[in-house]
Design a protein around this motif. Structure first.
Motif, PDB file in Angstrom:
ATOM      1  N   ARG A   1      47.871  60.645 -43.961  1.00  0.00           N
ATOM      2  CA  ARG A   1      47.829  60.098 -42.602  1.00  0.00           C
ATOM      3  C   ARG A   1      48.691  58.849 -42.438  1.00  0.00           C
ATOM      4  O   ARG A   1      48.300  57.854 -41.830  1.00  0.00           O
ATOM      5  N   ARG A   2      49.855  58.928 -43.032  1.00  0.00           N
ATOM      6  CA  ARG A   2      50.822  57.848 -42.849  1.00  0.00           C
ATOM      7  C   ARG A   2      52.065  58.416 -42.192  1.00  0.00           C
ATOM      8  O   ARG A   2      52.275  59.632 -42.186  1.00  0.00           O
ATOM      9  N   CYS A   3      52.895  57.518 -41.659  1.00  0.00           N
ATOM     10  CA  CYS A   3      54.212  57.926 -41.176  1.00  0.00           C
ATOM     11  C   CYS A   3      55.229  57.617 -42.259  1.00  0.00           C
ATOM     12  O   CYS A   3      55.042  56.697 -43.042  1.00  0.00           O
ATOM     13  N   LEU A   4      56.316  58.374 -42.281  1.00  0.00           N
ATOM     14  CA  LEU A   4      57.442  58.048 -43.151  1.00  0.00           C
ATOM     15  C   LEU A   4      58.502  57.366 -42.280  1.00  0.00           C
ATOM     16  O   LEU A   4      58.981  57.959 -41.321  1.00  0.00           O
ATOM     17  N   ALA A   5      58.790  56.113 -42.602  1.00  0.00           N
ATOM     18  CA  ALA A   5      59.839  55.402 -41.858  1.00  0.00           C
ATOM     19  C   ALA A   5      61.136  55.500 -42.638  1.00  0.00           C
ATOM     20  O   ALA A   5      61.198  55.074 -43.789  1.00  0.00           O
ATOM     21  N   ILE A   6      62.139  56.113 -42.033  1.00  0.00           N
ATOM     22  CA  ILE A   6      63.427  56.309 -42.722  1.00  0.00           C
ATOM     23  C   ILE A   6      64.477  55.353 -42.141  1.00  0.00           C
ATOM     24  O   ILE A   6      64.285  54.795 -41.068  1.00  0.00           O
ATOM     25  N   SER A   7      65.572  55.189 -42.864  1.00  0.00           N
ATOM     26  CA  SER A   7      66.620  54.274 -42.400  1.00  0.00           C
ATOM     27  C   SER A   7      67.455  54.932 -41.300  1.00  0.00           C
ATOM     28  O   SER A   7      67.408  56.149 -41.107  1.00  0.00           O
ATOM     29  N   LEU A   8      68.221  54.132 -40.605  1.00  0.00           N
ATOM     30  CA  LEU A   8      69.122  54.668 -39.570  1.00  0.00           C
ATOM     31  C   LEU A   8      70.097  55.674 -40.187  1.00  0.00           C
ATOM     32  O   LEU A   8      70.406  56.708 -39.605  1.00  0.00           O
TER      33      LEU A   8
ATOM     34  N   ALA B   1      61.843  67.138 -38.809  1.00  0.00           N
ATOM     35  CA  ALA B   1      62.489  66.948 -37.502  1.00  0.00           C
ATOM     36  C   ALA B   1      62.285  65.502 -37.081  1.00  0.00           C
ATOM     37  O   ALA B   1      61.218  64.932 -37.283  1.00  0.00           O
ATOM     38  N   LEU B   2      63.335  64.920 -36.512  1.00  0.00           N
ATOM     39  CA  LEU B   2      63.232  63.506 -36.140  1.00  0.00           C
ATOM     40  C   LEU B   2      62.193  63.256 -35.050  1.00  0.00           C
ATOM     41  O   LEU B   2      61.660  62.168 -34.931  1.00  0.00           O
ATOM     42  N   ASP B   3      61.904  64.300 -34.245  1.00  0.00           N
ATOM     43  CA  ASP B   3      60.891  64.052 -33.213  1.00  0.00           C
ATOM     44  C   ASP B   3      59.479  64.356 -33.696  1.00  0.00           C
ATOM     45  O   ASP B   3      58.526  64.286 -32.941  1.00  0.00           O
ATOM     46  N   ASP B   4      59.349  64.662 -34.978  1.00  0.00           N
ATOM     47  CA  ASP B   4      58.012  64.819 -35.556  1.00  0.00           C
ATOM     48  C   ASP B   4      57.263  63.488 -35.429  1.00  0.00           C
ATOM     49  O   ASP B   4      57.830  62.419 -35.668  1.00  0.00           O
ATOM     50  N   GLU B   5      55.986  63.575 -35.081  1.00  0.00           N
ATOM     51  CA  GLU B   5      55.193  62.351 -34.867  1.00  0.00           C
ATOM     52  C   GLU B   5      55.160  61.442 -36.081  1.00  0.00           C
ATOM     53  O   GLU B   5      55.050  60.230 -35.975  1.00  0.00           O
ATOM     54  N   GLU B   6      55.209  62.057 -37.275  1.00  0.00           N
ATOM     55  CA  GLU B   6      55.066  61.259 -38.493  1.00  0.00           C
ATOM     56  C   GLU B   6      56.386  60.690 -39.017  1.00  0.00           C
ATOM     57  O   GLU B   6      56.423  60.153 -40.113  1.00  0.00           O
ATOM     58  N   ILE B   7      57.448  60.853 -38.252  1.00  0.00           N
ATOM     59  CA  ILE B   7      58.712  60.223 -38.662  1.00  0.00           C
ATOM     60  C   ILE B   7      58.990  58.996 -37.777  1.00  0.00           C
ATOM     61  O   ILE B   7      58.944  59.086 -36.550  1.00  0.00           O
ATOM     62  N   LEU B   8      59.242  57.868 -38.425  1.00  0.00           N
ATOM     63  CA  LEU B   8      59.672  56.665 -37.715  1.00  0.00           C
ATOM     64  C   LEU B   8      61.062  56.288 -38.221  1.00  0.00           C
ATOM     65  O   LEU B   8      61.465  56.722 -39.294  1.00  0.00           O
ATOM     66  N   ILE B   9      61.761  55.495 -37.451  1.00  0.00           N
ATOM     67  CA  ILE B   9      63.091  55.049 -37.889  1.00  0.00           C
ATOM     68  C   ILE B   9      63.070  53.521 -37.999  1.00  0.00           C
ATOM     69  O   ILE B   9      62.695  52.825 -37.053  1.00  0.00           O
ATOM     70  N   PHE B  10      63.429  53.051 -39.184  1.00  0.00           N
ATOM     71  CA  PHE B  10      63.364  51.617 -39.472  1.00  0.00           C
ATOM     72  C   PHE B  10      64.685  50.940 -39.125  1.00  0.00           C
ATOM     73  O   PHE B  10      65.746  51.345 -39.594  1.00  0.00           O
ATOM     74  N   ARG B  11      64.579  49.910 -38.307  1.00  0.00           N
ATOM     75  CA  ARG B  11      65.773  49.159 -37.924  1.00  0.00           C
ATOM     76  C   ARG B  11      65.759  47.813 -38.629  1.00  0.00           C
ATOM     77  O   ARG B  11      64.817  47.042 -38.495  1.00  0.00           O
TER      78      ARG B  11
END
Ligand SMILES: [Zn+2]
Ligand SMILES: [Zn+2]
Length: 447
Positions: A263-270, A289-299
């Motif tokens: 139950r965590r998100c995976l935050a990936i780099s740009l 998929a990038l629009d998957d709820e569990e994917i975040l993008i780290f800035r």
């Protein structure tokens, strides 16, 4: 009557892991298999960013770039090579395409083409990596490609980057096999089996094989990596920082599955987000998929962003997916953050909570950026009280499995490359019918 000559010459990958540049000549057809950058040779003289090669002349003077006629852009003589075939997109196999004459066609797998194009976008072009103006000729597994008198069949193999291939090359003196980098313990071992079977069927006169893991072999698999990651992530109270090669899609999937499961998100780099957008269009691949709820993008916190970075931020900000260190900081127990050691400055803003940890999930020198400055890494981890886990499995065949595959392929001769232990390899294989040749750099071997 003089027999038509078939020869192999090794301009790289000799007594080193990576830097493969294998020239196959058959009658008047000349084809290179891989044209990689040699990290080992480069490290002997350079220490970027302050001491970096300034020109092709420096690279040739120090023999980091071999002297070969009719191959390089900066050499005005007509091309003397008919094609370059890439086994995969790792820089130790592909980067020095930068210097190849643009009229020489470059063949690679469709996925490799996507990866190299994405990489040229996200990485500032420099002397040693400038491939954006290459028009790659893409192939898929099992296709037959004719170049002069040669017929070349690429077969997919399992490796730590998608789109990796081995080749069966039909010459006028029999088949030659080139393994590229391969393994049988990743997410798709059946691809390697498929390659080995096809290589065997060709009854090869020679095989050029990688022999990376002759010392320090392990027994593990990508599946085991995933279950180890599960034990780490499930027990962590704070944030889990994850370091892995950005194009290692199998590893990315493993982290993604485990983040989800816990139950965590995976935050990936740009950079990873950019690559995933491109790879998402590849039907042969399974990627998050990038629009998957569990994917975040780290800035990262920086003032200036490149055009491609701005575009990603703009596209995914609308979906509330762009997180900076402060935002991640507020929900540490809900995030696995993919982060390179070189981004550790972000930890000052992120302030990892007690019970956080760092997972090093890489080991191979296929990427300069991965050559970790270990003392400094440990200092950062000590400062923030982050224990370090090493959870990884190699992208290369283990010795016993390699022997089994080579026995099955049963080539008349073996030419081990991409290894620092060719002598050990020869002794370990001495009971096979295939005879080992210990290669010297730039020397021509007749088949
Ligand atoms: Zn390699
Ligand atoms: Zn590789």
């Amino acid at each position: 009557m003089v027999k038509d000559k078939t020869t192999l010459t090794f301009y790289g990958g000799v007594a080193e892991i990576g830097g493969n540049k294998v020239l196959l000549q058959d009658r008047d057809t000349r084809v290179f298999f891989d044209f990689g950058m040699s990290f080992a040779m480069k490290k002997k003289f350079y220490s970027p960013p302050f001491l970096s090669p300034k020109s092709e002349k420096s690279l040739q003077e120090l023999e980091i770039l071999p002297k070969i006629n009719g191959v390089y852009k900066f050499d005005p003589s007509p091309p003397e090579v008919d094609a370059v075939f890439l086994s995969h997109g790792h820089l130790d196999h592909s980067a020095y395409l930068s210097f190849i004459k643009r009229e020489i066609p470059v063949y690679c797998g469709e996925t490799t083409c996507t990866i190299l194009q994405a990489l040229s976008e996200v990485r500032r072009a420099d002397l040693e990596f400038r491939v954006s103006d290459i028009e790659f000729k893409a192939f898929r597994t099992g296709r037959k490609i004719r170049v002069g008198g040669l017929e070349i069949e690429p077969y997919h193999v399992d490796h730590s980057v998608p789109g990796a291939y081995g080749f069966v090359i039909h010459t006028s003196n029999g088949a030659v096999v080139y393994t590229g980098d391969f393994r049988d313990h990743g997410a798709k071992p059946e691809m390697t089996r498929d390659f080995v079977e096809n290589a065997q069927k060709a009854e090869p006169v020679a095989i050029v094989n990688e022999a990376t893991n002759m010392t320090g072999a392990t027994v593990s698999s990508e599946a085991e990596v995933e279950s180890k990651l599960d034990s780490v992530v499930a027990a962590a109270d704070g944030i889990v920082l994850a370091e892995f090669a950005y194009a290692d899609v199998d590893r990315l999937n493993s982290f993604f599955h485990i983040a989800k499961k816990n139950r965590r998100c995976l935050a990936i780099s740009l950079k990873q987000a950019y690559l995933l957008e491109a790879l998402g269009k590849d039907k042969g691949l399974t990627v998050p998929a990038l629009d998957d709820e569990e994917i975040l993008i780290f800035r990262k916190s920086k003032k200036r962003f490149d055009k491609w970075e701005k575009e990603i931020i703009e596209r995914y900000d609308k979906q509330n997916k762009i997180f900076d260190a402060q935002k991640v900081s507020k929900q540490q127990c809900k995030v696995v953050l993919a982060m390179s050691f070189y981004d550790f400055e972000e930890l000052v803003q992120l302030e990892p909570e007690a019970g956080s940890c760092y997972v090093l999930s890489t080991s191979e020198p296929f990427n300069e950026e991965m050559e970790i400055d270990y003392d400094r890494l440990v200092n950062w981890l000590s400062h923030y009280g982050l224990p370090q886990y090493h959870v990884h499995v190699s992208g290369h065949m283990m010795p016993l499995q390699l022997k089994k595959a080579l026995k099955q392929i049963n080539a008349k001769r073996m030419f081990p490359v991409h290894t620092e232990s060719a002598g050990l390899f020869a002794k370990f294989m001495r009971d096979l019918k295939s005879k080992v040749t210990l290669v010297e750099k730039s020397k021509e071997y007749q088949l």
